[in-house]
Design an enzyme around this catalytic site. Structure first.
Site, short mmCIF file in Angstrom:
data_model
loop_
_atom_site.label_atom_id
_atom_site.label_comp_id
_atom_site.label_asym_id
_atom_site.label_seq_id
_atom_site.Cartn_x
_atom_site.Cartn_y
_atom_site.Cartn_z
N GLU A 1 2.01 1.52 -3.42
CA GLU A 1 1.09 2.13 -4.27
C GLU A 1 1.07 3.74 -4.13
OE1 GLU A 1 -2.93 3.72 -3.22
OE2 GLU A 1 -2.94 1.70 -2.98
N HIS A 2 1.04 4.42 -3.02
CA HIS A 2 0.91 5.65 -2.59
C HIS A 2 2.30 6.20 -3.41
CE1 HIS A 2 -1.72 6.98 0.62
NE2 HIS A 2 -2.22 5.94 0.31
N GLU B 1 -4.74 7.67 7.22
CA GLU B 1 -5.70 6.74 6.62
C GLU B 1 -5.73 5.63 7.68
OE1 GLU B 1 -3.99 5.74 2.79
OE2 GLU B 1 -5.67 4.63 2.26
N HIS C 1 0.76 -1.20 0.09
CA HIS C 1 -0.06 0.34 0.13
C HIS C 1 0.80 1.34 0.10
CE1 HIS C 1 -2.32 3.26 2.28
NE2 HIS C 1 -2.99 2.94 1.41
#
Lengths: 429, 421
Positions: A68-69, A141, A65
């Site tokens: 991905e960012h 998040e 993740h």
């Protein structure tokens, strides 16, 4: 490209594997304005352990993740989202347990958008400063996720249900694990899993299929590079370490998520067939057309928030249901009893055929959704199945398979229940 | 593109014939004036209708009938569109060409929809008390579940307080106490009134010709009968007292919501410019709020603005740390001031316009988006087709956007914070 027409679906699909190993699939849709492209790697949150070029890696949870960012960063301070926006396109990405997807949706400038997508995903560029800065955003998040009861009830379930499979850890990782992520860690994962051979490009819309292939070749080159080998050190038997877990949060109604542990999925047609069997079994057991659903609904044990189905993730699978309930334990008892009953008595032929017809119709309808179709095409490809063959698989399924599935799976030792209760002090509200 | 017919006075059918899709959809909306006295009953009504009909007396029988129709679905549709509330049903079904030879889907699906709307299961001439009770509780829990999504909850609280005295303060589904006070006789009376007097909006998208659809719907229209009542026109928001509230809950992340007022609604010439401004200010990943407040200053995880064109209200919502309220608020206002001062790059303007154009181009790409555009446009007073709307957006110049920004004034704020960080 190889074009294949699927008559039962009135769908033409073009596919090709490039020299660099990338699988390209185009689903042409004449007369539509929207064009959607998914560029997906067979690498998700659970793939933290891998061996690559003779070395073993154990990356911190949350790395897929985080990566991905950070892939949205480009050298020279280029702003990828801004560039897409200037082209009138929207780009985004998501990380699941077993894959990471990058996509854009546009109506104009398709070729420029496609180039940009392939370029930014295949260009790793991580500085100390930007990786550090991202930590604050991901922390937020994680915070938001901790306030979302749906996520918490599911993540608690996974932690209780599995002994060692990495699905026990949230996709985002934790405040602690993301602190261990450095530019080097991201670089390693990118090199290991973002080679064309480990990826798929799926495009849907009114586009020229050959142009997609041409652009993919131009941007990604022809060199074939092996991807890392995923290590799957986890050991899971078909029992749950804990039968039940509960927590309290700021929610209006008590809620639950419950699952029965299933054997890890097989690749190819046997895997998809079991998935469809399991979905039908879920419908027969607690779907809206079931005896049990009606009874629980009328007793007020479940409401319209209740739903369920079958989930597969690399290395694990489960029959899952969730919803709001004042007495989730009673729901569990009822599901167990009904599973036993159905496994013994079977499903009347007429009902079985109706369920199959309904499942098939709903899947055909879902082909109108570009997002669902691109996503499924990629996800099924990574399990070695051509998604558009689903009608023939449905036709072959026998009632006996549903019964066998229920008999094997709906058992107390495979069941785990996660509950969230409202916080006590809010009772006055 | 869209063909409109009056089936009977007050019953309008809008058809979009499109053969590209694998499914079709048809919605029936009964249009009401939003008001405190009936919003909960309008919200409850379709849920009770979906519990049982004369020939399918329970949920299971209904689902089995829909399963037989290749998994067609009929779901409740309750919308708030400016001063209006709609109550009705939304049906989607697989296109006939995928059915087995000899099978038809749309015809029996529409017949069943008619039965759902007009032939509910009754007991002693009214709805079944058990259905009504159960659905009341479900609706209350749906309303209360909004509390679970803190972003939606915070936004609803802002609108409730900011719009006190306006229909826009009323929640779409009513208040829990109102739901709980509904009785089955009362609901049945209301149902008869809604059927008899409301303007009816029917929208269809799919492979059939308008004539064929009109023919299939003729029995339904006949049974509903013509009606003459018309509703007062939509009104823009008239700002009252400002409100600045902080609420404390056990949450990990704070939610800051700010409400702005403007005189521009979707009935005005400046509407496209206000939409472009909203897009530049907080509409997406290239907006000023996202690029500056989130990306550059790392003050929040999520931030964005929404423009409610039927009313002329613009809102901003941000997920932040509890101690960042003041600074975030300041920075949001700074970005608005930048828009008002014309500090907008050509790239920002192009990106905002392109994003809007792109979403308008794709209205015709799915049955759901077609339904949602046309069925609400007719009710909200928006008179532009997607094409006309696009042409208007293309004509928006920087000066128009600056003028639109000048019409925005801060009104109210709401902050949801936790007990400790």
């Amino acid at each position: 490209m190889n074009a294949r027409y699927y008559e039962q679906l009135d769908e033409q699909v073009c596919s090709q594997v490039l020299d660099n190993g990338l699988r390209v699939t185009v689903i042409p849709r004449k007369g539509f304005s929207r064009k959607l492209a998914y560029f997906v790697t067979d690498f998700g949150a659970i793939h933290t352990d891998y061996s690559f070029e003779g070395r073993e890696y154990h990356a911190p949870a949350g790395v897929a993740h985080y990566l991905e960012h950070k892939l949205f960063d480009m050298p020279g301070g280029r702003d990828v989202s801004g560039e897409f926006a200037t082209l009138g396109a929207m780009t985004n990405a998501f990380t699941s347990y077993d894959l990471t997807a990058y996509y854009f949706s546009c109506t104009e400038n398709f070729e420029s958008c496609l180039r940009l997508l392939l370029e930014f995903v295949s260009t790793p560029y991580f500085t100390e400063e930007s990786v550090e800065k991202e930590r604050g955003i991901i922390d937020q998040e994680i915070g938001m996720n901790q306030d979302a009861p749906d996520s918490v009830v599911f993540e608690n379930l996974m932690e209780a249900m599995y002994a060692s499979h990495p699905i026990r850890v949230p996709i985002l990782g934790t405040g602690e694990t993301i602190r261990q992520i450095t530019p080097q860690v991201l670089q390693d994962c990118h090199r290991a899993f973002y080679s064309p051979e480990n990826m798929m490009l799926c495009v849907m819309g009114d586009v020229e299929p050959e142009s997609v292939v041409r652009i993919a070749r131009e941007v990604l080159g022809t060199e074939r590079r092996a991807a890392a080998v995923k290590l799957r050190p986890w050991k899971e038997d078909m029992t749950c370490p804990a039968a039940q877990v509960s927590g309290a949060m700021e929610v209006a109604m008590p809620m639950f998520s419950m699952a029965f542990k299933c054997e890890a999925p097989e690749p190819g047609e046997p895997g998809i067939r079991r998935e469809m069997v399991a979905d039908l079994a879920a419908e027969a057991l607690f779907g809206e057309s079931s005896e049990l659903y009606l009874r629980l609904y009328e007793q007020g044990l479940i409401d319209s928030s209740f739903g369920g189905g079958f989930e597969t993730i690399d290395g694990c699978a489960m029959l899952l249901c969730s919803g709001d309930s004042r007495n989730a334990e009673a729901v569990r008892e009822a599901v167990l009893l009904q599973g036993e009953k159905l496994a013994k008595e079977g499903i009347p032929q007429e009902r079985f055929l109706r369920m199959k017809r309904s499942a098939l119709g709903r899947r055909i309808r879902s082909l109108d959704s570009f997002d669902a179709t691109c996503f499924r095409t990629c996800a099924y490809h990574f399990t070695d199945f051509d998604y558009f063959r689903f009608p023939e698989v449905y036709h072959r399924i026998q009632e006996r398979e549903i019964r066998e599935f229920l008999n094997r799976v709906v058992r107390p030792e495979r069941c785990c229940l996660s509950m969230i209760q409202p916080l006590k002090k809010e009772e006055t509200a | 593109m869209i063909q409109t017919r009056t089936l009977l006075p007050g019953i309008t059918l809008r058809c979009c014939r499109d053969t590209r899709f694998k499914q079709g959809c048809l919605s029936i909306q009964l249009v009401r004036q939003m008001c405190r006295q009936e919003s909960a009953r309008n919200a409850l009504l379709p849920n009770v209708l979906l519990r049982g009909t004369k020939t399918c007396p329970d949920l299971r029988a209904i689902t089995q009938r829909l399963d037989q129709l290749y998994g067609a679905s009929i779901v409740p549709s309750v919308r708030r569109v400016g001063d209006r509330q709609t109550t009705g049903l939304y049906c989607s079904f697989m296109d006939d060409r995928f059915a087995m030879p000899g099978d038809r889907v749309i015809e029996p699906a529409l017949a069943f929809l008619e039965e759902m709307l007009l032939d509910p299961l009754l007991e002693a001439g009214v709805f079944l008390p058990s259905f009504v009770d159960r659905e009341k509780r479900n609706l209350v829990s749906t309303i209360e579940s909004e509390r679970n999504d803190k972003r939606i909850y915070a936004m609803n609280q802002l609108l409730k307080e900011m719009c006190a005295g306006d229909t826009f303060a009323l929640p779409r589904l009513g208040e829990p106490e109102q739901v709980l006070s509904i009785g089955e006789e009362d609901l049945y009376r209301h149902y008869r009134d809604v059927l008899a007097s409301s303007p009816v909006e029917i929208f269809y998208v799919g492979g059939l010709e308008p004539d064929q659809i009109a023919r299939l719907l003729a029995p339904l229209a006949e049974r509903l009968g013509g009606r003459t009542r018309s509703l007062p026109p939509q009104t823009g928001f008239r700002p009252g007292r400002e409100s600045h509230t902080t609420e404390v809950m056990d949450v990990a992340q704070g939610k800051l919501c700010m409400g702005f007022v403007t005189s521009v609604t979707n009935r005005d010439r400046e509407f496209p410019a206000m939409q472009v401004l909203n897009s530049i200010f907080g509409g997406g990943m290239t907006s000023k709020l996202f690029a500056q407040v989130r990306e550059k200053l790392s003050l929040c995880y999520s931030i964005g603005s929404s423009y409610f064109g039927t009313k002329g209200i613009l809102t901003v919502s941000a997920g932040i740390d509890f101690d960042k309220e003041e600074i975030t608020r300041e920075k949001i206002l700074e970005q608005l001031a930048a828009c008002q001062a014309g500090d907008i790059t050509p790239e920002e303007l192009t990106a905002a316009k392109e994003a809007l154009l792109s979403s308008l181009r794709t209205v015709h790409d799915s049955p759901g988006s077609l339904e949602s555009y046309y069925a609400t446009a007719a009710i909200s007073g928006l008179e532009l087709s997607p094409r006309e709307y696009m042409e208007a957006v293309e004509r928006v110049a920087l000066a128009d956007v600056v003028a639109a920004a000048g019409k925005l004034t801060p009104h109210s704020t709401y902050f949801l914070k936790g007990e400790s960080q």
